[in-house]
Motif scaffolding. Structure first.
Motif, PDB file in Angstrom:
ATOM      1  N   VAL A 107       0.829  -1.209   0.000  1.00 58.29           N
ATOM      2  CA  VAL A 107       0.000   0.000   0.000  1.00 58.29           C
ATOM      3  C   VAL A 107       0.862   1.257   0.000  1.00 58.29           C
ATOM      4  CG1 VAL A 107      -1.727   1.293   1.303  1.00 58.29           C
ATOM      5  CG2 VAL A 107      -1.822  -1.210   1.242  1.00 58.29           C
ATOM      6  N   ALA A 108       1.822   1.315   0.906  1.00 58.48           N
ATOM      7  CA  ALA A 108       2.558   2.559   1.121  1.00 58.48           C
ATOM      8  C   ALA A 108       4.065   2.391   1.076  1.00 58.48           C
ATOM      9  CB  ALA A 108       2.154   3.154   2.469  1.00 58.48           C
ATOM     10  N   GLN A 109       4.516   1.269   0.554  1.00 59.23           N
ATOM     11  CA  GLN A 109       5.951   1.000   0.521  1.00 59.23           C
ATOM     12  C   GLN A 109       6.552   1.131   1.922  1.00 59.23           C
ATOM     13  OE1 GLN A 109       7.432  -0.044  -2.564  1.00 59.23           O
ATOM     14  NE2 GLN A 109       5.248  -0.207  -2.870  1.00 59.23           N
ATOM     15  N   GLU A 110       5.772   0.706   2.920  1.00 61.62           N
ATOM     16  CA  GLU A 110       6.207   0.707   4.322  1.00 61.62           C
ATOM     17  C   GLU A 110       7.274  -0.385   4.451  1.00 61.62           C
ATOM     18  OE1 GLU A 110       6.204   1.741   8.342  1.00 61.62           O
ATOM     19  OE2 GLU A 110       4.924   2.673   6.873  1.00 61.62           O
ATOM     20  N   PRO A 111       8.561  -0.033   4.446  1.00 58.35           N
ATOM     21  CA  PRO A 111       9.602  -1.046   4.367  1.00 58.35           C
ATOM     22  C   PRO A 111       9.864  -1.793   5.674  1.00 58.35           C
ATOM     23  CG  PRO A 111      10.591   1.107   4.503  1.00 58.35           C
ATOM     24  CD  PRO A 111       9.098   1.322   4.459  1.00 58.35           C
ATOM     25  N   ALA A 112       9.629  -1.122   6.779  1.00 52.72           N
ATOM     26  CA  ALA A 112       9.930  -1.754   8.063  1.00 52.72           C
ATOM     27  C   ALA A 112       8.684  -2.451   8.577  1.00 52.72           C
ATOM     28  CB  ALA A 112      10.403  -0.705   9.068  1.00 52.72           C
ATOM     29  N   GLY A 113       8.888  -3.340   9.490  1.00 50.60           N
ATOM     30  CA  GLY A 113       7.753  -3.992  10.126  1.00 50.60           C
ATOM     31  C   GLY A 113       7.522  -5.395   9.643  1.00 50.60           C
ATOM     32  N   CYS A 114       6.336  -5.890   9.968  1.00 47.91           N
ATOM     33  CA  CYS A 114       6.013  -7.273   9.650  1.00 47.91           C
ATOM     34  C   CYS A 114       4.501  -7.464   9.695  1.00 47.91           C
ATOM     35  CB  CYS A 114       6.672  -8.214  10.660  1.00 47.91           C
ATOM     36  SG  CYS A 114       6.007  -8.033  12.330  1.00 47.91           S
ATOM     37  N   SER A 115       4.093  -8.593   9.207  1.00 43.32           N
ATOM     38  CA  SER A 115       2.745  -9.090   9.453  1.00 43.32           C
ATOM     39  C   SER A 115       2.919 -10.429  10.148  1.00 43.32           C
ATOM     40  CB  SER A 115       1.968  -9.231   8.142  1.00 43.32           C
ATOM     41  OG  SER A 115       1.666  -7.949   7.629  1.00 43.32           O
ATOM     42  N   LEU A 116       1.909 -10.839  10.903  1.00 43.77           N
ATOM     43  CA  LEU A 116       1.981 -12.062  11.714  1.00 43.77           C
ATOM     44  C   LEU A 116       0.991 -13.073  11.157  1.00 43.77           C
ATOM     45  CD1 LEU A 116       2.083 -10.231  15.143  1.00 43.77           C
ATOM     46  CD2 LEU A 116       4.010 -11.259  13.932  1.00 43.77           C
ATOM     47  N   ARG A 117       1.522 -14.042  10.422  1.00 42.78           N
ATOM     48  CA  ARG A 117       0.699 -15.037   9.738  1.00 42.78           C
ATOM     49  C   ARG A 117       0.494 -16.255  10.623  1.00 42.78           C
ATOM     50  NH1 ARG A 117       1.688 -19.403   6.471  1.00 42.78           N
ATOM     51  NH2 ARG A 117       3.902 -19.008   6.211  1.00 42.78           N
ATOM     52  N   SER A 118      -0.697 -16.800  10.566  1.00 39.96           N
ATOM     53  CA  SER A 118      -0.999 -18.024  11.294  1.00 39.96           C
ATOM     54  C   SER A 118      -0.149 -19.168  10.747  1.00 39.96           C
ATOM     55  CB  SER A 118      -2.479 -18.362  11.142  1.00 39.96           C
ATOM     56  OG  SER A 118      -2.744 -19.685  11.578  1.00 39.96           O
ATOM     57  N   TYR A 119       0.380 -19.974  11.641  1.00 40.54           N
ATOM     58  CA  TYR A 119       1.164 -21.139  11.231  1.00 40.54           C
ATOM     59  C   TYR A 119       0.271 -22.161  10.540  1.00 40.54           C
ATOM     60  CZ  TYR A 119       3.547 -25.616  11.714  1.00 40.54           C
ATOM     61  OH  TYR A 119       4.088 -26.844  11.467  1.00 40.54           O
ATOM     62  N   GLN A 120      -0.917 -22.380  11.094  1.00 44.34           N
ATOM     63  CA  GLN A 120      -1.752 -23.468  10.580  1.00 44.34           C
ATOM     64  C   GLN A 120      -2.664 -23.035   9.431  1.00 44.34           C
ATOM     65  OE1 GLN A 120      -4.383 -23.126  14.322  1.00 44.34           O
ATOM     66  NE2 GLN A 120      -4.727 -25.173  13.617  1.00 44.34           N
ATOM     67  N   TRP A 121      -2.921 -21.732   9.313  1.00 45.24           N
ATOM     68  CA  TRP A 121      -3.771 -21.229   8.231  1.00 45.24           C
ATOM     69  C   TRP A 121      -2.989 -20.170   7.468  1.00 45.24           C
ATOM     70  CZ3 TRP A 121      -8.673 -20.314  11.667  1.00 45.24           C
ATOM     71  CH2 TRP A 121      -9.205 -21.544  12.024  1.00 45.24           C
ATOM     72  N   PRO A 122      -2.315 -20.545   6.393  1.00 42.02           N
ATOM     73  CA  PRO A 122      -1.376 -19.649   5.716  1.00 42.02           C
ATOM     74  C   PRO A 122      -1.964 -18.356   5.157  1.00 42.02           C
ATOM     75  CG  PRO A 122      -1.078 -21.909   4.981  1.00 42.02           C
ATOM     76  CD  PRO A 122      -2.296 -21.886   5.838  1.00 42.02           C
ATOM     77  N   ASN A 123      -3.249 -18.268   4.924  1.00 42.54           N
ATOM     78  CA  ASN A 123      -3.841 -17.041   4.386  1.00 42.54           C
ATOM     79  C   ASN A 123      -4.471 -16.174   5.469  1.00 42.54           C
ATOM     80  OD1 ASN A 123      -3.143 -17.593   1.693  1.00 42.54           O
ATOM     81  ND2 ASN A 123      -4.895 -18.963   1.498  1.00 42.54           N
ATOM     82  N   TYR A 124      -4.196 -16.458   6.727  1.00 43.37           N
ATOM     83  CA  TYR A 124      -4.785 -15.722   7.847  1.00 43.37           C
ATOM     84  C   TYR A 124      -3.692 -15.002   8.632  1.00 43.37           C
ATOM     85  CZ  TYR A 124      -9.301 -17.937   7.114  1.00 43.37           C
ATOM     86  OH  TYR A 124     -10.499 -18.334   6.584  1.00 43.37           O
ATOM     87  N   PHE A 125      -3.997 -13.762   9.012  1.00 42.53           N
ATOM     88  CA  PHE A 125      -3.044 -12.908   9.715  1.00 42.53           C
ATOM     89  C   PHE A 125      -3.694 -12.293  10.952  1.00 42.53           C
ATOM     90  CE2 PHE A 125      -1.565 -13.100   5.415  1.00 42.53           C
ATOM     91  CZ  PHE A 125      -0.185 -13.008   5.488  1.00 42.53           C
ATOM     92  N   ILE A 126      -2.869 -11.999  11.966  1.00 42.55           N
ATOM     93  CA  ILE A 126      -3.363 -11.199  13.081  1.00 42.55           C
ATOM     94  C   ILE A 126      -3.638  -9.801  12.545  1.00 42.55           C
ATOM     95  CG2 ILE A 126      -2.772 -10.107  15.278  1.00 42.55           C
ATOM     96  CD1 ILE A 126      -1.155 -12.553  16.010  1.00 42.55           C
TER      97      ILE A 126
END
Length: 159
Positions: A107-126
């Motif tokens: 969206v904004a070329q936000e280079p730092a940071g992360c997303s937290l993906r579910s281990y068991q459901w690969p298309n789901y994120f916190i």
């Protein structure tokens, strides 16, 4: 994979700076905390990040409040909650997450940071919705991408 460390996790969206993932009443929330220190809010927003319970290449988040023992962030019914491990494979999978590049980068070329993906459901994120933390299926919306992007910072509570 790596040794444990202590961290706090801040929302990445510019409108949510100083809003941190924390547990409250055994549920995950996003809370405005203006400074580090020895407050309950700062402690509840500081986690010990350890090798994932289901996979050592991933991570799990342990509450640092000594009154709680080994309580972990996990998803249950799509809600992010704080529960004590029961040792089951289901719990281990629910409490294991993978750090990915931030979805907000698209969206904004936000280079730092992360997303937290579910281990068991690969298309789901916190993600946060109305200051509550949920596990959500990724979509193409800018809103979702921002709501599921965070910065990992040094712990707000001194360890």
């Amino acid at each position: 994979m790596t040794s444990e460390w202590y961290a706090s996790i801040e929302a990445a969206h510019p409108d949510f700076r100083k809003n941190w993932i924390r547990h409250r009443f055994n549920e995950g929330h996003l809370a405005k905390i203006l400074q580090a220190g020895t407050t309950l809010e700062a402690r509840d927003a500081t986690f010990r990040i350890v090798s994932g319970l289901a996979d050592s290449r991933a991570f799990s988040f342990v509450a640092t409040n000594p009154n709680l023992g080994s309580f972990y962030l996990r998803h249950q019914g799509y809600r992010i909650k704080l529960h004590q491990s029961d040792g089951s494979d289901q719990f281990k999978q629910d409490a294991t997450f993978i750090f990915t590049p931030p979805l907000a980068y698209e969206v904004a070329q936000e280079p730092a940071g992360c997303s937290l993906r579910s281990y068991q459901w690969p298309n789901y994120f916190i993600r946060h919705i109305n200051r509550e933390l949920w596990l959500g299926k990724t979509d193409a919306s800018e809103q979702f991408k921002w709501d599921a992007s965070f910065h990992v910072r040094p712990g707000l509570y001194p360890t």
